[in-house]
Design a protein around this motif. Structure first.
Motif, PDB file in Angstrom:
ATOM      1  N   LYS A  24      -5.909   2.045  -1.784  1.00 49.10           N
ATOM      2  CA  LYS A  24      -6.489   2.788  -2.918  1.00 49.10           C
ATOM      3  C   LYS A  24      -5.854   4.163  -3.031  1.00 49.10           C
ATOM      4  CE  LYS A  24     -11.111   0.716  -2.976  1.00 49.10           C
ATOM      5  NZ  LYS A  24     -12.524   0.947  -2.657  1.00 49.10           N
ATOM      6  N   PHE A  25      -5.691   4.828  -1.898  1.00 47.99           N
ATOM      7  CA  PHE A  25      -5.130   6.188  -1.892  1.00 47.99           C
ATOM      8  C   PHE A  25      -3.734   6.202  -2.525  1.00 47.99           C
ATOM      9  CE2 PHE A  25      -2.376   9.297   0.305  1.00 47.99           C
ATOM     10  CZ  PHE A  25      -2.950  10.462  -0.158  1.00 47.99           C
TER      11      PHE A  25
ATOM     12  N   ARG B  27      -7.972  -1.043   3.175  1.00 44.78           N
ATOM     13  CA  ARG B  27      -8.432  -0.955   1.779  1.00 44.78           C
ATOM     14  C   ARG B  27      -8.286   0.460   1.232  1.00 44.78           C
ATOM     15  NH1 ARG B  27     -14.040  -4.459   2.547  1.00 44.78           N
ATOM     16  NH2 ARG B  27     -13.050  -6.508   2.731  1.00 44.78           N
ATOM     17  N   GLN B  28      -8.720   1.438   2.028  1.00 39.81           N
ATOM     18  CA  GLN B  28      -8.705   2.834   1.560  1.00 39.81           C
ATOM     19  C   GLN B  28      -7.282   3.371   1.419  1.00 39.81           C
ATOM     20  OE1 GLN B  28     -11.255   4.375   0.278  1.00 39.81           O
ATOM     21  NE2 GLN B  28     -12.610   2.679   0.816  1.00 39.81           N
TER      22      GLN B  28
ATOM     23  N   GLU C 223     -11.406  -1.544   6.574  1.00 41.24           N
ATOM     24  CA  GLU C 223     -11.717  -0.464   5.635  1.00 41.24           C
ATOM     25  C   GLU C 223     -10.521   0.484   5.491  1.00 41.24           C
ATOM     26  OE1 GLU C 223     -13.754   1.301   2.696  1.00 41.24           O
ATOM     27  OE2 GLU C 223     -14.126  -0.644   3.607  1.00 41.24           O
TER      28      GLU C 223
ATOM     29  N   GLU D 154      -7.736  13.012   5.968  1.00 41.51           N
ATOM     30  CA  GLU D 154      -8.651  11.874   5.822  1.00 41.51           C
ATOM     31  C   GLU D 154      -7.896  10.550   5.925  1.00 41.51           C
ATOM     32  OE1 GLU D 154     -11.577   9.877   2.486  1.00 41.51           O
ATOM     33  OE2 GLU D 154     -10.914  11.937   2.163  1.00 41.51           O
ATOM     34  N   GLN D 155      -6.752  10.463   5.225  1.00 42.29           N
ATOM     35  CA  GLN D 155      -5.964   9.224   5.243  1.00 42.29           C
ATOM     36  C   GLN D 155      -5.252   9.050   6.588  1.00 42.29           C
ATOM     37  OE1 GLN D 155      -6.169  11.202   2.439  1.00 42.29           O
ATOM     38  NE2 GLN D 155      -7.418   9.682   1.385  1.00 42.29           N
TER      39      GLN D 155
ATOM     40  N   SER E 224       0.823  -1.210   0.000  1.00 40.01           N
ATOM     41  CA  SER E 224       0.000   0.000   0.000  1.00 40.01           C
ATOM     42  C   SER E 224       0.856   1.257   0.000  1.00 40.01           C
ATOM     43  CB  SER E 224      -0.892   0.019   1.252  1.00 40.01           C
ATOM     44  OG  SER E 224      -1.680  -1.136   1.315  1.00 40.01           O
TER      45      SER E 224
ATOM     46  N   LEU F  18      -7.508   7.296   8.798  1.00 40.52           N
ATOM     47  CA  LEU F  18      -7.531   5.865   8.465  1.00 40.52           C
ATOM     48  C   LEU F  18      -6.339   5.160   9.115  1.00 40.52           C
ATOM     49  CD1 LEU F  18      -8.411   6.145   4.668  1.00 40.52           C
ATOM     50  CD2 LEU F  18      -9.912   5.227   6.449  1.00 40.52           C
TER      51      LEU F  18
ATOM     52  N   GLN G 149      -3.789   4.919  -6.475  1.00 36.19           N
ATOM     53  CA  GLN G 149      -4.536   5.615  -7.536  1.00 36.19           C
ATOM     54  C   GLN G 149      -3.668   6.655  -8.228  1.00 36.19           C
ATOM     55  OE1 GLN G 149      -7.729   7.303  -5.334  1.00 36.19           O
ATOM     56  NE2 GLN G 149      -6.533   8.976  -4.490  1.00 36.19           N
TER      57      GLN G 149
ATOM     58  N   ASP H 203     -11.547  -4.396  -2.781  1.00 35.50           N
ATOM     59  CA  ASP H 203     -12.790  -4.334  -2.001  1.00 35.50           C
ATOM     60  C   ASP H 203     -13.110  -5.649  -1.307  1.00 35.50           C
ATOM     61  OD1 ASP H 203     -13.287  -1.625  -2.545  1.00 35.50           O
ATOM     62  OD2 ASP H 203     -14.016  -2.171  -4.535  1.00 35.50           O
TER      63      ASP H 203
END
Length: 183
Positions: A177-178, A173-174, A170, A133-134, A41, A137, A181, A92
């Motif tokens: 993705k962060f 996962r996020q 979650e 936001e991250q 990640s 997380l 992407q 997901d």
């Protein structure tokens, strides 16, 4: 793509982690899974020569037999690849490898080892400061993955800790993705 490890190979890998482990090393598959999840990640690629010593607590172990070293390295590389593939194939559906304890009330999920591994991975990969936001997380994971938070966790009821499980999943996962992407 390397083949996923069989149950037997996973058991062998865990045996090697324990055999060659120390107070600073990764000692089980849950922690290793968290570690490799964080590396996969990560915004930067961390090469095996950087992460192998980190798994072992600072330096690669002195193996008793060449066969142990070969198995250790080969299984580690395959498992790192397997975790990255699981994340990349269907983020997901990704499920961290948490440990479970059987209690009178049923199975209780233990996130601590996985979260510790994840936080170790973020350190090895030298993650930069994250946007708010991250960062929130990552805090969902670090709550269970840093010794600084033990006192806080001791004050939490078991059901409150269990309620964190979906948040940690979650978050993993996020964060994947962060960081993925942007490539």
């Amino acid at each position: 793509m390397l083949p996923a490890l069989s149950e037997k190979e996973l058991d062998r890998l865990e045996d090697l982690l324990i055999t060659y482990g120390n107070d600073y090393s990764v000692l089980n598959l849950a922690e290793l899974n968290g570690f490799f999840t964080a590396l996969a990640s990560s915004p930067i690629t961390v090469h095996p020569e950087q992460w192998l010593p980190a798994v072992a607590g600072g330096k690669v172990p002195k193996f008793k037999k060449p066969a142990h070293e070969e198995a250790y390295t080969a299984l580690m590389l395959r498992y790192a690849s397997q975790v990255a593939d699981e994340l990349g194939d269907n983020i997901d559906q990704f499920e961290p490898l948490f440990e479970e304890n059987e209690t009178d009330d049923g199975a209780v999920i233990i996130m601590e080892e996985w979260c510790f591994g994840y936080m170790r991975g973020t350190q090895v990969a030298s993650w930069d400061a994250l946007p708010p936001e991250q960062d929130q997380l990552l805090k969902a994971i670090s709550l269970h993955g840093l010794e600084d938070n033990f006192e806080l966790l001791d004050q939490m009821r078991e059901e409150d800790i269990q309620a964190c499980v979906p948040q940690v999943i979650e978050a993993a996962r996020q964060l994947f993705k962060f960081h993925n992407q942007r490539h």
